[in-house]
Design an enzyme around this catalytic site. Structure first.
Site, PDB file in Angstrom:
ATOM      1  CD  GLU A   1      -2.561  -1.059   2.751  1.00  0.00           C
ATOM      2  OE1 GLU A   1      -3.703  -1.499   2.802  1.00  0.00           O
ATOM      3  OE2 GLU A   1      -1.947  -0.641   3.752  1.00  0.00           O
ATOM      4  N   PRO A   2       1.550   1.554  -1.068  1.00  0.00           N
ATOM      5  CG  PRO A   2       2.338   1.791  -3.262  1.00  0.00           C
ATOM      6  CD  PRO A   2       1.582   0.837  -2.363  1.00  0.00           C
TER       7      PRO A   2
ATOM      8  NE  ARG B   1       5.519  14.549   5.742  1.00  0.00           N
ATOM      9  CZ  ARG B   1       6.800  14.283   5.680  1.00  0.00           C
ATOM     10  NH1 ARG B   1       7.614  15.100   5.025  1.00  0.00           N
ATOM     11  NH2 ARG B   1       7.276  13.207   6.251  1.00  0.00           N
TER      12      ARG B   1
ATOM     13  CE1 TYR C   1       0.101  10.370   4.455  1.00  0.00           C
ATOM     14  CE2 TYR C   1       2.297  10.044   3.566  1.00  0.00           C
ATOM     15  CZ  TYR C   1       1.083   9.535   3.971  1.00  0.00           C
ATOM     16  OH  TYR C   1       0.853   8.182   3.871  1.00  0.00           O
TER      17      TYR C   1
ATOM     18  CB  CYS D   1       0.494  33.727  14.315  1.00  0.00           C
ATOM     19  SG  CYS D   1       0.958  35.000  15.446  1.00  0.00           S
ATOM     20  CD  GLU D   2       2.350  27.404  16.226  1.00  0.00           C
ATOM     21  OE1 GLU D   2       2.563  26.654  17.171  1.00  0.00           O
ATOM     22  OE2 GLU D   2       1.227  27.813  15.917  1.00  0.00           O
TER      23      GLU D   2
HETATM   24  N1  LLP Z   1      -1.178   1.728   4.735  1.00  0.00           N
HETATM   25  C1  LLP Z   1      -1.559   2.102   5.971  1.00  0.00           C
HETATM   26  C2  LLP Z   1      -2.421   1.228   6.755  1.00  0.00           C
HETATM   27  C3  LLP Z   1      -1.123   3.336   6.488  1.00  0.00           C
HETATM   28  O1  LLP Z   1      -1.487   3.687   7.713  1.00  0.00           O
HETATM   29  C4  LLP Z   1      -0.303   4.168   5.702  1.00  0.00           C
HETATM   30  C5  LLP Z   1       0.153   5.466   6.213  1.00  0.00           C
HETATM   31  C6  LLP Z   1       0.044   3.744   4.408  1.00  0.00           C
HETATM   32  C7  LLP Z   1      -0.407   2.511   3.960  1.00  0.00           C
HETATM   33  C8  LLP Z   1       0.893   4.562   3.479  1.00  0.00           C
HETATM   34  O2  LLP Z   1       2.149   4.851   3.993  1.00  0.00           O
HETATM   35  P1  LLP Z   1       3.245   5.556   3.039  1.00  0.00           P
HETATM   36  O3  LLP Z   1       3.565   4.575   1.942  1.00  0.00           O
HETATM   37  O4  LLP Z   1       2.634   6.786   2.492  1.00  0.00           O
HETATM   38  O5  LLP Z   1       4.377   5.824   3.931  1.00  0.00           O
HETATM   39  N2  LLP Z   1       1.592  12.098   7.895  1.00  0.00           N
HETATM   40  C9  LLP Z   1       2.817  11.311   7.932  1.00  0.00           C
HETATM   41  C10 LLP Z   1       2.626   9.932   7.390  1.00  0.00           C
HETATM   42  C11 LLP Z   1       1.516   9.158   8.066  1.00  0.00           C
HETATM   43  C12 LLP Z   1       1.301   7.820   7.430  1.00  0.00           C
HETATM   44  C13 LLP Z   1       0.055   7.190   7.918  1.00  0.00           C
HETATM   45  N3  LLP Z   1      -0.217   5.924   7.339  1.00  0.00           N
HETATM   46  C14 LLP Z   1       3.908  12.060   7.166  1.00  0.00           C
HETATM   47  O6  LLP Z   1       3.648  13.150   6.681  1.00  0.00           O
HETATM   48  O7  LLP Z   1       5.048  11.595   7.088  1.00  0.00           O
END
Ligand code: LLP
Length: 438
Positions: A290-291, A330, A390, A361-362
């Site tokens: 799940e990318p 981020r 994100y 404002c931070e």
């Molecule tokens: N599958 C599940 C169940 C997840 O919870 C996530 C991400 C993904 C797949 C995808 O992960 P990725 O391949 O995008 O790393 N807001 C944070 C990242 C939170 C990820 C949450 N879950 C950031 O900005 O780094």
């Protein structure tokens, strides 16, 4: 500077993405502006599918919509043949309204509401990924009352601590996600799913975290999951038709994070899976990953206008831009680092060190700390690279800033896919009670 995707420097020394000159994009759509490179998104989808399919016969690539989801993005994912992971009613609604095939949806989340469960059942989604016992019972009851047999995966927390920011670690024991292997919690969940009235146990899921660059974390997770699958087969006669190993594949944000290619992940992961299948004598399940970030991260660029430049002699030179933590939280949340360029004057000469700060404002509203940029002044355009994941999806109206527009660029065309919010949009849900109107 190392450019990627369809980025290039044109004859006017302007940054060009998808054949579109960034100075013209800024004029036409305003700033801050999220620019998404469609060709690169598609290339990322294809290289992901190929890298895994080359090594394993039955692969399903599921795009994690939380990274970046709009109706246009749903269309791209659909046309590339990927499936979709949603984590809320809002994401599911976006997919549904864009006409995405519901059978290809995986519904995640640690606290799905009764309304979200009903919505997923009514729309006929492919799989719920069940996080906890209360959800399992609620879903079974609801599916029974609707006369539906619903496929589920059980989310397992495999007890693996990935080397990434602790806010985005998810596979360790002390995590809010999934059933731990510890004290047979996951084992009992599989049993409950098998014994349920209206749920069809179809396999297992895990996700160990995000922005992971060490492949060993993934291979350990795969090993752990298959050893658990073997136990459920032996003791419960459970069949794991789907093994979903989640997302989390890291990308290179700074040019110094290492060259990370999907092949570096897919080859060892699939080799580990095949070995473990042999060892435990298990029939090969469908392998799902799940990318999110890997598909869209490097395909996004945020374009800002530079406002004031504040020089505090011998301390720091601040370059202020017209966005900030409201469009990219981020750096404030995870100390994330980014690269940036002066989009209207691309040059290889790097002048002094500056710090790019937003307008919120931070004090923590810093986008890029201590970066060397060509000389920069008010009115310049600053491009922050690799903001595709994100950023838009985590944007807020902090300080009542309207959220930026999103444009999709390809072959010299720029199409608006999310309109810029107006001040009217900012107040659209505000209500003044009559008693305050006097
Ligand atoms: N599958 C599940 C169940 C997840 O919870 C996530 C991400 C993904 C797949 C995808 O992960 P990725 O391949 O995008 O790393 N807001 C944070 C990242 C939170 C990820 C949450 N879950 C950031 O900005 O780094």
């Amino acid at each position: 500077m190392k450019l990627h995707g369809t980025m290039k420097i044109n004859s006017l020394s302007h940054l060009e993405i998808g054949g579109c000159d960034c100075t013209i994009l800024a004029k036409d759509f305003g700033t801050p502006l999220y620019i998404m490179d469609e060709q690169l998104i598609r290339e990322n989808c294809r290289s992901f599918v190929k890298a895994f399919s080359d090594h394993y016969p039955d692969i399903e690539i599921v795009y994690a919509g939380k990274a970046f989801l709009t109706m246009a993005m749903v269309k791209i994912i659909q046309s590339e043949g990927l499936s979709l992971d949603v984590v809320s009613g809002g994401e599911l609604y976006t997919a549904y309204r864009a006409g995405f095939p519901m059978e290809r949806i995986y519904f995640h989340g640690n606290n799905k509401t009764p309304e979200e469960l009903t919505m997923g059942l009514e729309l006929g989604i492919g799989h719920f990924v069940v996080d906890n016992l209360a959800e399992l019972e609620m879903l079974d009851k609801q599916a029974s009352s609707m006369g539906i047999k619903q496929k589920v995966l059980i989310r397992v927390s495999p007890g693996i601590t990935a080397d990434t920011h602790h806010y985005i670690q998810t596979g360790q024991l002390d995590s809010k996600f999934g059933f731990p292997l510890y004290r047979d919690s996951a084992f009992r969940a599989v049993k409950e799913a098998l014994d349920s009235k209206s749920l069809i146990f179809n396999g297992l899921h895990c996700h160990i975290g995000s922005q992971i660059t060490d492949v060993n974390a993934f291979t350990s997770a795969a090993q752990t999951m298959l050893s658990f699958a073997a136990r459920t087969k032996e003791e419960l006669r459970a069949t794991v038709n789907i093994l979903n190993l989640g997302g989390g594949f890291g990308i290179d944000y700074t040019g110094e994070d290492g060259n990370l290619f999907v092949g570096d992940f897919s080859a060892p992961i699939t080799a580990t899976v095949k070995e473990a299948l042999k060892k435990y004598r298990l029939p090969p399940p469908r392998l799902v990953v799940e990318p999110g970030r890997y598909i869209v991260g490097n395909a996004g660029t945020t374009l800002y206008s530079v406002g004031s430049v504040k020089d505090i002699p011998e301390v720091r030179k601040f370059v202020f831009v017209d966005g900030g933590m409201s469009d990219n939280p981020r750096p404030a949340l995870y100390h994330a680092r980014y690269r940036a360029a002066v989009a209207n004057r691309m040059s290889n000469s790097y002048g002094e060190k500056v710090t790019v700060a937003g307008k919120c404002c931070e004090s923590g509203d810093i986008l890029v700390k201590d970066i060397r940029l060509p000389e920069i002044k008010s009115g310049d355009l600053l491009a922050v690279l690799s903001t595709g994941a994100y950023n838009y999806s985590m944007a807020s109206n902090y300080n009542r800033l309207p959220r930026p527009a999103v444009v999709l660029v390809k072959d010299g065309r720029a199409d608006l896919v999310v309109k810029r919010e107006s001040y009217k949009d900012v107040i659209r849900n505000d209500v003044i009670p009559d008693r305050l109107k006097k």
